[in-house]
Design a protein around this motif. Sequence first.
Motif, PDB file in Angstrom:
ATOM      1  N   LEU A  62       0.779  -1.079  -0.018  1.00 21.74           N
ATOM      2  CA  LEU A  62       0.176   0.056   0.069  1.00 21.74           C
ATOM      3  C   LEU A  62       0.886   1.354  -0.058  1.00 21.74           C
ATOM      4  O   LEU A  62       0.398   2.286  -0.782  1.00 21.74           O
ATOM      5  N   TRP A  63       2.005   1.132   0.818  1.00 23.73           N
ATOM      6  CA  TRP A  63       2.728   2.399   0.922  1.00 23.73           C
ATOM      7  C   TRP A  63       3.380   2.518  -0.593  1.00 23.73           C
ATOM      8  O   TRP A  63       3.437   3.708  -1.019  1.00 23.73           O
ATOM      9  N   TYR A  65       2.283   1.629  -3.566  1.00 21.54           N
ATOM     10  CA  TYR A  65       0.947   2.226  -4.221  1.00 21.54           C
ATOM     11  C   TYR A  65       1.111   3.675  -4.054  1.00 21.54           C
ATOM     12  O   TYR A  65       0.734   4.574  -5.131  1.00 21.54           O
TER      13      TYR A  65
END
Length: 188
Positions: A62-63, A65
């Motif tokens: 997620l980071w 992304y």
Amino acid sequence: MGDASEERRRFEEIYAAHYEAISRYALRRTGSPDDAVDVLSETFLTAWRRLDAVPDGDGTLLWLYGVARRVLANHHRGTVRRELLISRLRGEFLEAAPEHAVAEQAVADELRAAFGRLSDDDRELLALTGWEGLRPAEIAEVLGCRAAGVRVRLHRARKRLAAELAKEGLDAERYGAPAVAMTEGALG
């Protein structure tokens, strides 16, 4: 983090685990594979530089992304700025250019189009002659073949160029030899 080998190991694990996901993300959002590679490399460069800020576990992807999203935003802003600048400069040029310069540009565009429709081999032969100024014997050395073969291939390439020029409504006698030289700026 501390130890350089530990940092490298962690980065390599992040890269191996998330390379495919980030590359797919970038490919879906860019106009070309080259742009996607730029986004991908900038994303992982940021991860390397800020390795201490990269969360562990599920948060890593997620980071990444989030980083890729910001890199893409910067990429798109840069693209828009470049397109606006090109458009503005083109407009200024057309306003300031004498009428004959605009007409010459139109002919040059037609020449580039005709040259671009030739095969890669024909373009290379004509470019070695027109851009590099090589004689058939020199071209033969570059290509690793006989000079007689180059002369035949060059004759045929010139005939094909003449046919393409005719499709553009250009006189092969007038533009045949200069055509290759005039295409240098756009294709070289």
